[in-house]
Design a protein around this motif. Sequence first.
Motif, PDB file in Angstrom:
ATOM      1  N   LYS A 115      52.057  19.736  40.277  1.00  0.00           N
ATOM      2  CA  LYS A 115      53.424  19.484  40.747  1.00  0.00           C
ATOM      3  C   LYS A 115      53.564  19.807  42.229  1.00  0.00           C
ATOM      4  O   LYS A 115      54.205  19.058  42.984  1.00  0.00           O
ATOM      5  CB  LYS A 115      54.432  20.296  39.932  1.00  0.00           C
ATOM      6  N   VAL A 116      52.984  20.913  42.650  1.00  0.00           N
ATOM      7  CA  VAL A 116      53.036  21.285  44.074  1.00  0.00           C
ATOM      8  C   VAL A 116      52.301  20.241  44.902  1.00  0.00           C
ATOM      9  O   VAL A 116      52.777  19.832  45.967  1.00  0.00           O
ATOM     10  CB  VAL A 116      52.443  22.699  44.308  1.00  0.00           C
ATOM     11  N   ARG A 117      51.175  19.772  44.401  1.00  0.00           N
ATOM     12  CA  ARG A 117      50.379  18.777  45.135  1.00  0.00           C
ATOM     13  C   ARG A 117      51.132  17.449  45.249  1.00  0.00           C
ATOM     14  O   ARG A 117      51.032  16.762  46.268  1.00  0.00           O
ATOM     15  CB  ARG A 117      49.031  18.594  44.451  1.00  0.00           C
ATOM     16  N   ARG A 118      51.873  17.066  44.204  1.00  0.00           N
ATOM     17  CA  ARG A 118      52.690  15.847  44.292  1.00  0.00           C
ATOM     18  C   ARG A 118      53.816  16.042  45.318  1.00  0.00           C
ATOM     19  O   ARG A 118      54.156  15.130  46.062  1.00  0.00           O
ATOM     20  CB  ARG A 118      53.263  15.475  42.930  1.00  0.00           C
ATOM     21  N   PHE A 119      54.391  17.227  45.335  1.00  0.00           N
ATOM     22  CA  PHE A 119      55.456  17.560  46.276  1.00  0.00           C
ATOM     23  C   PHE A 119      54.932  17.559  47.716  1.00  0.00           C
ATOM     24  O   PHE A 119      55.586  17.056  48.624  1.00  0.00           O
ATOM     25  CB  PHE A 119      56.037  18.929  45.919  1.00  0.00           C
ATOM     26  N   ALA A 120      53.728  18.123  47.906  1.00  0.00           N
ATOM     27  CA  ALA A 120      53.116  18.221  49.243  1.00  0.00           C
ATOM     28  C   ALA A 120      51.611  18.011  49.108  1.00  0.00           C
ATOM     29  O   ALA A 120      50.868  18.962  48.887  1.00  0.00           O
ATOM     30  CB  ALA A 120      53.416  19.580  49.858  1.00  0.00           C
ATOM     31  N   PRO A 121      51.154  16.747  49.215  1.00  0.00           N
ATOM     32  CA  PRO A 121      49.716  16.471  49.050  1.00  0.00           C
ATOM     33  C   PRO A 121      48.825  17.223  50.042  1.00  0.00           C
ATOM     34  O   PRO A 121      47.693  17.548  49.742  1.00  0.00           O
ATOM     35  CB  PRO A 121      49.609  14.963  49.277  1.00  0.00           C
ATOM     36  N   LYS A 122      49.332  17.474  51.204  1.00  0.00           N
ATOM     37  CA  LYS A 122      48.608  18.251  52.209  1.00  0.00           C
ATOM     38  C   LYS A 122      49.548  19.313  52.715  1.00  0.00           C
ATOM     39  O   LYS A 122      50.739  19.070  52.834  1.00  0.00           O
ATOM     40  CB  LYS A 122      48.148  17.361  53.375  1.00  0.00           C
ATOM     41  N   PRO A 123      49.102  20.457  53.019  1.00  0.00           N
ATOM     42  CA  PRO A 123      47.734  20.966  52.939  1.00  0.00           C
ATOM     43  C   PRO A 123      47.372  21.414  51.522  1.00  0.00           C
ATOM     44  O   PRO A 123      48.247  21.638  50.682  1.00  0.00           O
ATOM     45  CB  PRO A 123      47.762  22.169  53.882  1.00  0.00           C
ATOM     46  N   ASN A 124      46.075  21.519  51.277  1.00  0.00           N
ATOM     47  CA  ASN A 124      45.580  22.020  49.997  1.00  0.00           C
ATOM     48  C   ASN A 124      45.929  23.495  49.840  1.00  0.00           C
ATOM     49  O   ASN A 124      45.889  24.246  50.805  1.00  0.00           O
ATOM     50  CB  ASN A 124      44.047  21.924  49.928  1.00  0.00           C
ATOM     51  N   MET A 125      46.204  23.876  48.614  1.00  0.00           N
ATOM     52  CA  MET A 125      46.272  25.298  48.279  1.00  0.00           C
ATOM     53  C   MET A 125      44.913  25.652  47.686  1.00  0.00           C
ATOM     54  O   MET A 125      44.417  24.930  46.827  1.00  0.00           O
ATOM     55  CB  MET A 125      47.362  25.573  47.256  1.00  0.00           C
ATOM     56  N   ASN A 126      44.309  26.700  48.165  1.00  0.00           N
ATOM     57  CA  ASN A 126      43.044  27.205  47.619  1.00  0.00           C
ATOM     58  C   ASN A 126      43.199  28.691  47.394  1.00  0.00           C
ATOM     59  O   ASN A 126      43.489  29.427  48.345  1.00  0.00           O
ATOM     60  CB  ASN A 126      41.875  26.952  48.578  1.00  0.00           C
ATOM     61  N   GLY A 127      43.026  29.132  46.140  1.00  0.00           N
ATOM     62  CA  GLY A 127      43.233  30.546  45.911  1.00  0.00           C
ATOM     63  C   GLY A 127      42.682  31.063  44.609  1.00  0.00           C
ATOM     64  O   GLY A 127      42.192  30.315  43.764  1.00  0.00           O
ATOM     65  N   ILE A 128      42.790  32.370  44.478  1.00  0.00           N
ATOM     66  CA  ILE A 128      42.223  33.085  43.344  1.00  0.00           C
ATOM     67  C   ILE A 128      43.311  33.832  42.587  1.00  0.00           C
ATOM     68  O   ILE A 128      44.314  34.244  43.163  1.00  0.00           O
ATOM     69  CB  ILE A 128      41.093  34.035  43.801  1.00  0.00           C
ATOM     70  N   TYR A 129      43.093  33.974  41.286  1.00  0.00           N
ATOM     71  CA  TYR A 129      44.035  34.657  40.397  1.00  0.00           C
ATOM     72  C   TYR A 129      43.394  35.941  39.904  1.00  0.00           C
ATOM     73  O   TYR A 129      42.444  35.913  39.118  1.00  0.00           O
ATOM     74  CB  TYR A 129      44.419  33.739  39.228  1.00  0.00           C
ATOM     75  N   LEU A 130      43.911  37.061  40.381  1.00  0.00           N
ATOM     76  CA  LEU A 130      43.348  38.372  40.094  1.00  0.00           C
ATOM     77  C   LEU A 130      44.411  39.293  39.497  1.00  0.00           C
ATOM     78  O   LEU A 130      45.583  38.934  39.429  1.00  0.00           O
ATOM     79  CB  LEU A 130      42.801  39.002  41.379  1.00  0.00           C
ATOM     80  N   THR A 131      43.972  40.492  39.123  1.00  0.00           N
ATOM     81  CA  THR A 131      44.893  41.557  38.717  1.00  0.00           C
ATOM     82  C   THR A 131      44.866  42.616  39.819  1.00  0.00           C
ATOM     83  O   THR A 131      44.002  42.590  40.709  1.00  0.00           O
ATOM     84  CB  THR A 131      44.460  42.188  37.380  1.00  0.00           C
ATOM     85  N   TRP A 132      45.782  43.570  39.738  1.00  0.00           N
ATOM     86  CA  TRP A 132      45.812  44.646  40.743  1.00  0.00           C
ATOM     87  C   TRP A 132      44.489  45.397  40.773  1.00  0.00           C
ATOM     88  O   TRP A 132      44.031  45.813  41.841  1.00  0.00           O
ATOM     89  CB  TRP A 132      46.964  45.610  40.461  1.00  0.00           C
ATOM     90  N   GLU A 133      43.857  45.568  39.612  1.00  0.00           N
ATOM     91  CA  GLU A 133      42.587  46.310  39.544  1.00  0.00           C
ATOM     92  C   GLU A 133      41.442  45.569  40.239  1.00  0.00           C
ATOM     93  O   GLU A 133      40.426  46.173  40.580  1.00  0.00           O
ATOM     94  CB  GLU A 133      42.196  46.579  38.077  1.00  0.00           C
ATOM     95  N   ASP A 134      41.590  44.269  40.432  1.00  0.00           N
ATOM     96  CA  ASP A 134      40.526  43.458  41.042  1.00  0.00           C
ATOM     97  C   ASP A 134      40.518  43.513  42.566  1.00  0.00           C
ATOM     98  O   ASP A 134      39.560  43.075  43.197  1.00  0.00           O
ATOM     99  CB  ASP A 134      40.676  41.990  40.624  1.00  0.00           C
ATOM    100  N   ILE A 135      41.588  44.026  43.147  1.00  0.00           N
ATOM    101  CA  ILE A 135      41.690  44.005  44.611  1.00  0.00           C
ATOM    102  C   ILE A 135      40.524  44.777  45.222  1.00  0.00           C
ATOM    103  O   ILE A 135      40.204  45.879  44.806  1.00  0.00           O
ATOM    104  CB  ILE A 135      43.044  44.567  45.082  1.00  0.00           C
ATOM    105  N   SER A 136      39.908  44.162  46.194  1.00  0.00           N
ATOM    106  CA  SER A 136      38.770  44.648  46.993  1.00  0.00           C
ATOM    107  C   SER A 136      37.441  44.591  46.257  1.00  0.00           C
ATOM    108  O   SER A 136      36.418  44.948  46.813  1.00  0.00           O
ATOM    109  CB  SER A 136      39.001  46.062  47.540  1.00  0.00           C
ATOM    110  N   LYS A 137      37.434  44.083  45.030  1.00  0.00           N
ATOM    111  CA  LYS A 137      36.181  44.007  44.267  1.00  0.00           C
ATOM    112  C   LYS A 137      35.328  42.835  44.749  1.00  0.00           C
ATOM    113  O   LYS A 137      35.815  41.873  45.322  1.00  0.00           O
ATOM    114  CB  LYS A 137      36.476  43.848  42.768  1.00  0.00           C
TER     115      LYS A 137
END
Length: 191
Positions: free
Chosen positions: A71-93
Amino acid sequence: MNIQPEIETILNRYIKLIDEYKQDWLEGLYVYGSIALGDYSLSLSDIDFIAITRERLNADEIRQMAIIHAKVRRFAPKPNMNGIYLTWEDISKLPHEIASFPYYCDGKMNRAGYFELNPVTWYEMKHHGLAIVGPPVAELDIPLDMNLFLSDMHENLNTYWANWIQRSTPFLSIHSFLLLNRAQIAWGYLV
């Protein structure tokens, strides 16, 4: 926070869609990379992000995030979103310290991997990251091993970029045509 209005609009749409799915589910959203470094180009850059949830995404949540990103990509094809889904415990790992996790890259939601989990990401987060949702970056515990960071940077320069330069050097090689691409010129020049 100094984010271009176009990027802010995309991030607000993303957050709104997540809130419609599950209220207060997204506990943290941080941007790093060129946006945070103040070197963002709407035509060349991606939106690099780290999304934090209380628990790892399950299969249903991963499917829902794929729908939200579409849905976000249809709303705004550019720029790409690139990201990771972590938990608080994962930070800096780093990859050897945690199980693989969901990530979104180049228009595809991936169930598991180690995309962008490296010392450079954590360095950028600690020193330049911007909090969109959640506590300010300064309040996050992001320890850094500078020797590992520098070692990774040297390895990257001596492998990926050395190979890139070698492939792009011959005047009429197929790789030299990459130099006609503005993004490739910028990357090569910075090396």
